[in-house]
Every structure is written in C-alpha cells, then in structure tokens.
Write a protein that holds these residues in place. Structure first.
Motif, PDB file in Angstrom:
ATOM      1  N   ALA A 141       0.834  -1.215   0.000  1.00  0.00           N
ATOM      2  CA  ALA A 141       0.000   0.000   0.000  1.00  0.00           C
ATOM      3  C   ALA A 141       0.865   1.260   0.000  1.00  0.00           C
ATOM      4  CB  ALA A 141      -0.919   0.013   1.221  1.00  0.00           C
ATOM      5  N   GLY A 142       2.178   1.100   0.155  1.00  0.00           N
ATOM      6  CA  GLY A 142       3.053   2.264   0.295  1.00  0.00           C
ATOM      7  C   GLY A 142       3.803   2.595  -0.984  1.00  0.00           C
ATOM      8  N   ALA A 143       4.008   3.871  -1.226  1.00  0.00           N
ATOM      9  CA  ALA A 143       4.881   4.385  -2.290  1.00  0.00           C
ATOM     10  C   ALA A 143       4.512   3.808  -3.654  1.00  0.00           C
ATOM     11  CB  ALA A 143       6.335   4.147  -1.925  1.00  0.00           C
ATOM     12  N   SER A 144       5.526   3.450  -4.456  1.00  0.00           N
ATOM     13  CA  SER A 144       5.298   2.879  -5.783  1.00  0.00           C
ATOM     14  C   SER A 144       6.224   1.674  -5.932  1.00  0.00           C
ATOM     15  CB  SER A 144       5.658   3.909  -6.858  1.00  0.00           C
ATOM     16  OG  SER A 144       7.054   4.165  -6.798  1.00  0.00           O
ATOM     17  N   GLY A 145       5.994   0.878  -6.964  1.00  0.00           N
ATOM     18  CA  GLY A 145       6.846  -0.294  -7.181  1.00  0.00           C
ATOM     19  C   GLY A 145       8.321   0.074  -7.265  1.00  0.00           C
ATOM     20  N   GLN A 146       8.626   1.142  -8.000  1.00  0.00           N
ATOM     21  CA  GLN A 146      10.044   1.529  -8.147  1.00  0.00           C
ATOM     22  C   GLN A 146      10.647   1.928  -6.806  1.00  0.00           C
ATOM     23  OE1 GLN A 146       8.958   4.338 -11.133  1.00  0.00           O
ATOM     24  NE2 GLN A 146      10.380   3.455 -12.625  1.00  0.00           N
ATOM     25  N   LEU A 147       9.886   2.697  -6.026  1.00  0.00           N
ATOM     26  CA  LEU A 147      10.399   3.107  -4.707  1.00  0.00           C
ATOM     27  C   LEU A 147      10.581   1.900  -3.797  1.00  0.00           C
ATOM     28  CD1 LEU A 147       8.272   6.311  -4.325  1.00  0.00           C
ATOM     29  CD2 LEU A 147      10.749   6.265  -4.092  1.00  0.00           C
ATOM     30  N   ARG A 148       9.624   0.985  -3.826  1.00  0.00           N
ATOM     31  CA  ARG A 148       9.720  -0.188  -2.950  1.00  0.00           C
ATOM     32  C   ARG A 148      10.915  -1.065  -3.328  1.00  0.00           C
ATOM     33  NH1 ARG A 148       3.981  -0.064  -3.716  1.00  0.00           N
ATOM     34  NH2 ARG A 148       4.026  -1.863  -5.121  1.00  0.00           N
ATOM     35  N   HIS A 175      -5.433 -11.203   8.692  1.00  0.00           N
ATOM     36  CA  HIS A 175      -4.527 -10.040   8.632  1.00  0.00           C
ATOM     37  C   HIS A 175      -5.070  -9.027   7.623  1.00  0.00           C
ATOM     38  CE1 HIS A 175      -0.704 -11.770  10.567  1.00  0.00           C
ATOM     39  NE2 HIS A 175      -1.715 -12.556  10.888  1.00  0.00           N
ATOM     40  N   ILE A 176      -5.290  -7.812   8.099  1.00  0.00           N
ATOM     41  CA  ILE A 176      -5.882  -6.783   7.221  1.00  0.00           C
ATOM     42  C   ILE A 176      -5.086  -5.479   7.350  1.00  0.00           C
ATOM     43  CG2 ILE A 176      -7.980  -5.435   6.738  1.00  0.00           C
ATOM     44  CD1 ILE A 176      -9.556  -7.740   8.099  1.00  0.00           C
ATOM     45  N   TYR A 177      -4.859  -4.815   6.231  1.00  0.00           N
ATOM     46  CA  TYR A 177      -4.342  -3.438   6.260  1.00  0.00           C
ATOM     47  C   TYR A 177      -5.242  -2.600   5.367  1.00  0.00           C
ATOM     48  CZ  TYR A 177      -1.212   0.527   6.522  1.00  0.00           C
ATOM     49  OH  TYR A 177      -0.681   1.774   6.770  1.00  0.00           O
ATOM     50  N   CYS A 178      -5.911  -1.641   5.935  1.00  0.00           N
ATOM     51  CA  CYS A 178      -6.844  -0.801   5.172  1.00  0.00           C
ATOM     52  C   CYS A 178      -6.343   0.643   5.224  1.00  0.00           C
ATOM     53  CB  CYS A 178      -8.248  -0.914   5.775  1.00  0.00           C
ATOM     54  SG  CYS A 178      -9.466  -0.066   4.787  1.00  0.00           S
TER      55      CYS A 178
END
Ligand SMILES: Cc1cc2nc3c(=O)[nH]c(=O)nc-3n(C[C@H](O)[C@H](O)[C@H](O)COP(=O)(O)OP(=O)(O)OC[C@H]3O[C@@H](n4cnc5c(N)ncnc54)[C@H](O)[C@@H]3O)c2cc1C
Ligand code: SF4
Length: 316
Positions: free
Chosen positions: A97-104, A226-229
């Motif tokens: 859910a964070g940043a973008s694929g390139q950043l990750r 397990h959930i992240y919303c």
C-alpha cells in the motif's frame, strides 16, 4: 544540494563508529528519503556512509518461531517473501500500500522506519518548523492541518509518522535490533522506537548517536485474519489519511494499530481488548485524549468507520 563525501561501510560496527565520530555523517540505505531531503537542503549531511554492502539483506527464521528481517531487505522483497505473505499478511499488505513499485524496489526496512514526516511545512524551508529547526515554531498549528495528527501530538508539533510498514510492525509486536558505536547491541520494542514530540519534535526515535539498525524481528505468527486498510486522497502513490492494521481471530479478539493519526504508529493495548465490542468502543479508547484541529477532526470518524470495515472483513 550541498557538497558531501561518501564511503562504503566495511562492517556494521565500523559504520556506527564512523557516524558517531564524524560530525555531519549519516547512514544511507535506499536513499529514497534522505536524498530528497538533501536536494531541498532540509538535511545537510557532510559525509554519507553507505550501508548497502553489509549483507543485512536476508530474512531468517529465529528461535521461538519468528523471523529476523535484515535492515537492508528491500520493501519489495519483504512484501513478496512467502513466509511473510503466509504468516504476517498484514505486513505484506501494508508494504504494497506504500509508495510505488520503483520506490519499494529501493526502500529498505530500516530506512522505511526512519523516513521523516510528510508535514507540508516541514518541506517548506520558508516556514517555521520545530522539527526541522528546533525552537522556530510550528506553522501547522493555526495553518493547514488536514493531513496531520489528532493524538500523541504536542503544542510544538502535530506531524504524523508516514510509514505504512511501521503500523503493521506495531500490530505484530516487532522488535528493532541495533548496534552501537562500541559494538554493543540491543533490541528496542517497536512500541518504544518512535518518540512522541513533546517539546523536542526533532528527536524522533530512541536511537542514540551513531546507533545503527541491523534487523527487525517478528515474534511467532499470531494467526487470525490479517488486514491493512489505507484511506487516502488518491488510489495509489499517496500517504495515509488514516490506516488500520489489524490481526483478528475467529473469536473476534485481536490487535489493531492506526497510521496517519499520530507521530508514531498508534496502538493502545487496552483498545485491542475492546475489538469484540465493536468499532466505537475501540476508537473511543484509541482516541481518548485526542486533540484534533478543525481541519482534521474528520479523522476520528474516518478511523472509526475504517475500524468497523476491518472488523466486518475479519468476520466475513
Ligand atoms: C513519492 C514517494 C511516495 C512515498 N509513499 C510512501 C507511502 O505511501 N508509504 C510509506 O510508508 N512510505 C512512502 N514513501 C517513503 C518510502 O517508503 C521511504 O522513502 C523509504 O522507505 C526509505 O527507505 P530508504 O532505504 O530509501 O531510506 P534512506 O533514504 O536511505 O534513509 C532514510 C533514513 O534512514 C537512515 N538509515 C538508513 N538505514 C539505516 C540503518 N540501517 N540504521 C540507521 N539509520 C539508517 C538514513 O540515515 C536516513 O536518515 C514514499 C516516498 C516517496 C519518495
Ligand atoms: S507539525 Fe511538526 S513538522 Fe509540521 S510544521 Fe509543525 S513542527 Fe514542523
């Protein structure tokens, strides 16, 4: 950007000792936060010590059934690890859910925990900011506070911590392992790792000068759903207005932590016990003593509704 020198670290202790002994020295990992701040001259290190070559890029099983995540494990690799996906799904979900694929692909476990706030005034060097320049004041108080904190804040700073990963780690009871310049190591519970601002908002973590993160450990799996919303202004590439990390069992019991509302991942263990009673009881406990501003009071309602959605998803 100001001139700086650069070297590759040869060992974790050597890196820690050099950062402690060299005025203006800093570790650099993925560089996705530090370099942005250097370009804006919000951070002005004179010497960078690159810790990428130290072999801290593995995820290993540990005694007791948990996992140790090296400080240099990339966010992409952590999210994709089969053991994380199976037993710590809230962490995978938070990471993607964070940043973008390139950043990750570049961002590291340690760097993500230590990324700095996204308060807009922190990034505007023409505005007062106690976090950027201690004692200068806080432009957010009385200014635009919509993205900022509603609890755990102070009259010196109302910024939030931006990491999604850290919220999942808080609900998983992670522990941050470090090495000091003298070679001693310690484990800091994630609950104690990030500091509330009080009168010293520039002091953001429990780390001492030169102390370096070497790994983050997760205890044995908690089971449950397990959930992240994450609720945000755009569908992707945006920081959380409110996020909820939860691990909830079939009996309705579990643990919950919030992002986007406080200067650190926000969990109150007494609120966990209220999960079977529903979202209002949980939110009331999580936000006891909250000090919202006119612009961001909506976060209290938004968080309660997001918790309700998460509880419903866990029951489904
Ligand atoms: C456009 C954009 C969008 C983003 N969106 C999100 C988002 O939605 N959610 C989210 O969570 N994040 C988001 N991020 C933040 C991103 O996740 C962080 O920039 C990244 O995780 C930082 O990791 P890094 O390895 O690049 O850290 P670096 O930039 O290398 O370092 C960050 C800090 O950590 C210190 N450091 C690094 N390694 C160590 C170590 N081992 N021990 C001690 N200190 C260390 C550095 O000195 C520096 O102070 C976004 C970033 C950008 C640029
Ligand atoms: S809220 Fe914190 S980071 Fe933002 S301007 Fe105020 S002191 Fe700076």
């Amino acid at each position: 950007m100001r001139p700086f020198s650069y070297e590759r670290a040869t060992s974790a202790q050597d890196a820690a000792a050099k950062v402690a002994a060299t005025p203006g020295a800093r570790f650099i990992a993925g560089g996705t936060n530090l370099l942005d701040l250097m370009k804006l001259e919000i951070e002005t290190p004179t010497h960078l010590i690159d810790v990428n070559g130290l072999g801290m890029d593995k995820i290993e099983a540990i005694d007791g059934g948990g996992l140790r995540i090296g400080a240099l494990v990339r966010n992409t690799d952590l999210a994709a690890d089969a053991r994380i996906r199976k037993d710590y799904g809230v962490l995978t979900r938070a990471l993607v859910a964070g940043a973008s694929g390139q950043l990750r692909n570049k961002a590291t476990t340690a760097g993500n925990l230590l990324q700095r706030t996204r308060c807009p005034y922190f990034y505007d060097v023409n505005m007062p900011c106690n976090k950027r320049k201690p004692g200068s004041g806080c432009a957010a108080i009385g200014g635009f506070s919509r993205p900022l904190g509603v609890i755990g804040t102070s009259e010196a700073c109302i910024a939030t911590h931006p990491s999604d990963m850290a919220v999942a780690m808080r609900v998983l009871d992670a522990s941050v392992e470090t090495i000091r310049p003298d070679g001693t190591t310690r484990a800091i519970p994630i609950a104690d790792f990030h500091k509330l601002p009080g009168q010293t908002p520039h002091v953001e973590t429990a780390l001492e000068k030169g102390e370096m993160i070497i790994s983050v450990s997760l205890p044995k799996p908690k089971g449950g759903t397990h959930i992240y919303c994450k609720v945000r202004d755009r569908a992707s590439y945006a920081f959380a207005l409110v996020s909820v990390a939860a691990v909830i069992g079939k009996d309705g019991k579990g643990a919950v932590a919030l992002g986007g509302v406080a200067p650190k991942p926000w969990r109150v263990e007494e609120a966990d016990a209220l999960l079977p009673k529903g979202s209002k009881a949980v939110a009331d406990r999580l936000f006891a003593g909250a000090t919202p501003r006119e612009d961001n009071a909506f976060k209290l309602t938004l968080a309660q509704r997001t918790i309700a959605s998460v509880i419903a998803e866990a029951k489904a």
